[in-house]
Design a protein around this motif. Sequence first.
Motif, PDB file in Angstrom:
ATOM      1  N   SER A  14      26.302 -43.867 -21.025  1.00  0.00           N
ATOM      2  CA  SER A  14      25.111 -43.423 -21.752  1.00  0.00           C
ATOM      3  C   SER A  14      23.874 -43.293 -20.873  1.00  0.00           C
ATOM      4  N   ILE A  16      20.920 -42.144 -18.532  1.00  0.00           N
ATOM      5  CA  ILE A  16      20.174 -40.931 -18.193  1.00  0.00           C
ATOM      6  C   ILE A  16      19.221 -41.305 -17.071  1.00  0.00           C
ATOM      7  N   ASP A  64      26.913 -29.592 -24.096  1.00  0.00           N
ATOM      8  CA  ASP A  64      26.884 -31.044 -24.040  1.00  0.00           C
ATOM      9  C   ASP A  64      28.271 -31.659 -23.890  1.00  0.00           C
ATOM     10  N   HIS A  66      31.018 -33.685 -22.418  1.00  0.00           N
ATOM     11  CA  HIS A  66      30.502 -34.913 -21.825  1.00  0.00           C
ATOM     12  C   HIS A  66      30.451 -34.916 -20.299  1.00  0.00           C
ATOM     13  N   LYS A  69      27.428 -32.852 -19.275  1.00  0.00           N
ATOM     14  CA  LYS A  69      26.187 -33.545 -19.620  1.00  0.00           C
ATOM     15  C   LYS A  69      25.936 -34.711 -18.673  1.00  0.00           C
ATOM     16  N   LYS A  70      26.980 -35.460 -18.348  1.00  0.00           N
ATOM     17  CA  LYS A  70      26.804 -36.587 -17.424  1.00  0.00           C
ATOM     18  C   LYS A  70      26.455 -36.100 -16.024  1.00  0.00           C
ATOM     19  N   TYR A  73      22.861 -35.610 -16.203  1.00  0.00           N
ATOM     20  CA  TYR A  73      22.132 -36.869 -16.350  1.00  0.00           C
ATOM     21  C   TYR A  73      22.066 -37.656 -15.036  1.00  0.00           C
ATOM     22  N   ARG A 251      17.327 -44.432 -18.858  1.00  0.00           N
ATOM     23  CA  ARG A 251      17.293 -44.336 -20.317  1.00  0.00           C
ATOM     24  C   ARG A 251      18.740 -44.269 -20.802  1.00  0.00           C
ATOM     25  N   HIS A 252      18.932 -44.505 -22.075  1.00  0.00           N
ATOM     26  CA  HIS A 252      20.290 -44.477 -22.617  1.00  0.00           C
ATOM     27  C   HIS A 252      20.308 -43.715 -23.931  1.00  0.00           C
ATOM     28  N   GLU A 253      21.397 -43.028 -24.155  1.00  0.00           N
ATOM     29  CA  GLU A 253      21.580 -42.346 -25.431  1.00  0.00           C
ATOM     30  C   GLU A 253      22.712 -43.009 -26.193  1.00  0.00           C
ATOM     31  N   PRO A 254      22.702 -42.910 -27.507  1.00  0.00           N
ATOM     32  CA  PRO A 254      23.815 -43.474 -28.278  1.00  0.00           C
ATOM     33  C   PRO A 254      25.118 -42.804 -27.871  1.00  0.00           C
ATOM     34  N   SER A 255      26.195 -43.561 -27.840  1.00  0.00           N
ATOM     35  CA  SER A 255      27.494 -42.989 -27.472  1.00  0.00           C
ATOM     36  C   SER A 255      27.958 -42.058 -28.576  1.00  0.00           C
TER      37      SER A 255
END
Length: 260
Positions: A14, A16, A64, A66, A69-70, A73, A251-255
């Motif tokens: 998660s 960022i 997005d 994964h 997106k990663k 990030y 920062r972190h986003e919800p899984s």
Amino acid sequence: MTASPSRADEIRASSILPARREDVELHTADGLTLVGELALPAHRDPVATLVTLHPLPTHGGFMDSHVLKKASYRLPATADLAVLRFNLRGVTSPRGTSQGAFDGGVGERYDVAAAIELAEFHEDPPLPRRWLVGWSFGTDLTLMYGLDPSIEGAILLSPPLRYSRPEHLAAWADSGKPLLALVPEHDDYLRPDEARERFSVVPQARVVGVDGAKHLWVGEPYVRRVLDEIVAQVNPTALPLPTTWPAAEQRHEPSPTVRA
């Protein structure tokens, strides 16, 4: 008194990391507007650029997805790379919906061209050393439409070789441009031994089988392997990629629920 060093936390699924992020629009030759995002190193210009092409929209692929997106990030911070992601025609993500409709790999040629054009002519900052990174359906688009003079080479994640044809591989062979295929051991469509046989017509192609991996690259160890291989190809001086980062800068986003 000496200040205590900031705490470093593990880079997780998660995480960022710091980057300059800008929403972009891509304009195709057939009149569509596609939505995307460009992620840049926070405090310097990029040393190379990834133009990403996502998996099949009819099976959940979008900007997005994964792994892509990663990459956006992490790699601007850890490897000084620019990462362009966008929704192919007719595809929706939280960023928005690209105009048009899925065209089975036909009209998408204009989407690929629009992404390459944006990267080639972006001025502030310039986006140097442009590489295509396709995943699944995106690998077919890369092979079919990615041989542009402004593209240095391509990285293929889970290539099914479903839409592309032998003549596309022959064109890449003639170009001499680097081609790296990362093929999961347990892929649903094309596994390492068959991939090596089919890509053997491209002398400069390198096929890397990834033990234990599946088509969707689920699991942080497989994501890290993919990102390591991308950076080894595009900016090897950045290796080894860090596995921790200052906690105050993450920062972190919800899984989310895994979608391709």
